[in-house]
Enzyme design. Structure first.
Site, PDB file in Angstrom:
ATOM      1  CB  THR A  28      -0.904  -0.020   1.249  1.00 43.63           C
ATOM      2  OG1 THR A  28      -1.824  -1.106   1.109  1.00 43.63           O
ATOM      3  CG2 THR A  28      -1.700   1.271   1.400  1.00 43.63           C
ATOM      4  N   GLY A  29       0.392   2.304  -0.661  1.00 37.34           N
ATOM      5  CA  GLY A  29       1.137   3.560  -0.696  1.00 37.34           C
ATOM      6  C   GLY A  29       1.515   3.927  -2.122  1.00 37.34           C
ATOM      7  N   GLY A  82       5.978  -0.790   0.068  1.00 35.39           N
ATOM      8  CA  GLY A  82       6.802   0.370   0.401  1.00 35.39           C
ATOM      9  C   GLY A  82       7.146   0.412   1.875  1.00 35.39           C
ATOM     10  CB  ALA A  83       9.462   0.940   4.028  1.00 39.10           C
ATOM     11  CE  LYS A  94       4.880  -2.060   5.091  1.00 41.68           C
ATOM     12  NZ  LYS A  94       4.492  -0.992   4.138  1.00 41.68           N
ATOM     13  N   GLY A  95       3.442   1.968   7.834  1.00 40.88           N
ATOM     14  CA  GLY A  95       2.146   2.347   8.387  1.00 40.88           C
ATOM     15  C   GLY A  95       1.773   3.790   8.148  1.00 40.88           C
ATOM     16  CD  GLU A 103       1.262  -1.646   4.655  1.00 39.10           C
ATOM     17  OE1 GLU A 103       1.136  -0.885   3.699  1.00 39.10           O
ATOM     18  OE2 GLU A 103       1.826  -1.309   5.722  1.00 39.10           O
TER      19      GLU A 103
HETATM   20  C1  5RP Z   1       1.306   2.111   4.186  1.00 37.35           C
HETATM   21  C2  5RP Z   1       2.781   2.002   4.194  1.00 37.35           C
HETATM   22  C3  5RP Z   1       3.509   2.552   3.015  1.00 37.35           C
HETATM   23  O1  5RP Z   1       4.180   1.524   2.391  1.00 37.35           O
HETATM   24  C4  5RP Z   1       4.466   3.614   3.478  1.00 37.35           C
HETATM   25  O2  5RP Z   1       3.719   4.618   4.162  1.00 37.35           O
HETATM   26  C5  5RP Z   1       5.227   4.244   2.308  1.00 37.35           C
HETATM   27  O3  5RP Z   1       4.356   5.009   1.538  1.00 37.35           O
HETATM   28  P1  5RP Z   1       4.838   5.699   0.195  1.00 37.35           P
HETATM   29  O4  5RP Z   1       5.256   4.621  -0.744  1.00 37.35           O
HETATM   30  O5  5RP Z   1       3.607   6.433  -0.287  1.00 37.35           O
HETATM   31  O6  5RP Z   1       5.974   6.629   0.525  1.00 37.35           O
HETATM   32  O7  5RP Z   1       3.393   1.474   5.089  1.00 37.35           O
HETATM   33  O8  5RP Z   1       0.753   1.705   5.412  1.00 37.35           O
END
Ligand code: 5RP
Length: 240
Positions: A28-29, A82-83, A94-95, A103
């Site tokens: 997600t993200g 992602g992270a 994450k989160g 996740e």
């Molecule tokens: C969602 C996550 C995402 O992977 C994390 O926030 C990274 O987001 P992005 O790829 O938009 O920078 O942990 O819960």
């Protein structure tokens, strides 16, 4: 070069790791979204995709990827996600997108986990990004007090703060008690803990898990097998 271009590079490189017939966990993200788009463009046969959020499910569905659930596909070959921070040993926060519980469930069901990120996410010490903690809504303020006690025990003075929606999003919601709080797909709340520096992530992870009312936290330790980091020049590969 923009962070978004780096995220796209990482997502596209990760999509090349997927083979026909695989069961794939979809993160997600915004970075995971690049992966989902690149994966759909490959048009691989016999994929089964397990999304980690309703948002990712919607994107994948729109792109024609075949969706499954963790109930129907409990063994996942590869998850790509992602992270918010990528620390030493591929310890992660994450989160940021409030999807940490689903996740982590998908990651833990995966034979292999690949984290994708832009270069700014790589850090020497975890904790500059506020650590998300998913909390049951019932009695959440008392849970927050116990989280504050645990944080203090880890020399983190700042109490965690409940995540609220943007003013626009909040006003769009039906007015009810607590409607201004961000809700996860599971209906829980997110508390963000500004830790500054997390000196002992494993101990903090254990201590947070012991608090009644805490559903999950955003420390992903010993879960990532590899990282693909998008850079201005291409991608870097990291291993734990
Ligand atoms: C969602 C996550 C995402 O992977 C994390 O926030 C990274 O987001 P992005 O790829 O938009 O920078 O942990 O819960």
């Amino acid at each position: 070069m923009s962070a978004d271009t780096q995220k796209k590079r990482a997502g596209e490189a990760a999509a090349l790791r997927v083979e026909a017939g695989m069961t794939v966990g979809l993160g997600t993200g915004s970075t995971a979204a690049w992966f989902v788009k690149a994966l759909a463009a490959r048009n691989l046969a016999d994929l089964r995709c397990v999304p980690t959020s309703e948002a990712t499910a919607e994107l994948a569905r729109d792109l024609g990827l075949p969706l499954s659930t963790l109930e129907d596909s409990p063994r996942i070959d590869l998850t790509v996600d992602g992270a918010d921070e990528v620390g030493p040993g591929l310890a992660l926060i994450k989160g940021g997108g409030a999807a940490l519980l689903r996740e982590k469930l998908v990651w833990e069901a995966s034979a292999r986990c690949l984290v994708i990120a832009d270069a700014a996410k790589v850090v020497k010490t975890l904790g500059a990004f506020a650590l998300p903690i998913e909390v049951v809504a019932f009695g959440h303020k008392t849970t927050a007090n116990r989280i504050a006690d645990v944080l203090a025990d880890h020399d983190i003075a700042m109490p965690a703060r409940v995540r609220t929606a943007s003013p626009q999003a909040a006003s769009d919601r039906v007015a009810s008690i607590g409607a201004q709080y961000v809700r996860t797909d599971g209906g829980n709340l997110i508390y963000d803990a500004k830790c500054g520096a997390i000196h002992d992530p494993a101990r903090l992870a254990d201590d947070l898990k012991l608090i009644t009312g805490v559903v999950e936290h955003g420390l992903f330790l010993d879960l990532a097998d590899e990282a693909i980091i998008g850079t201005d020049g291409g991608v870097d590969l990291l291993t734990p």
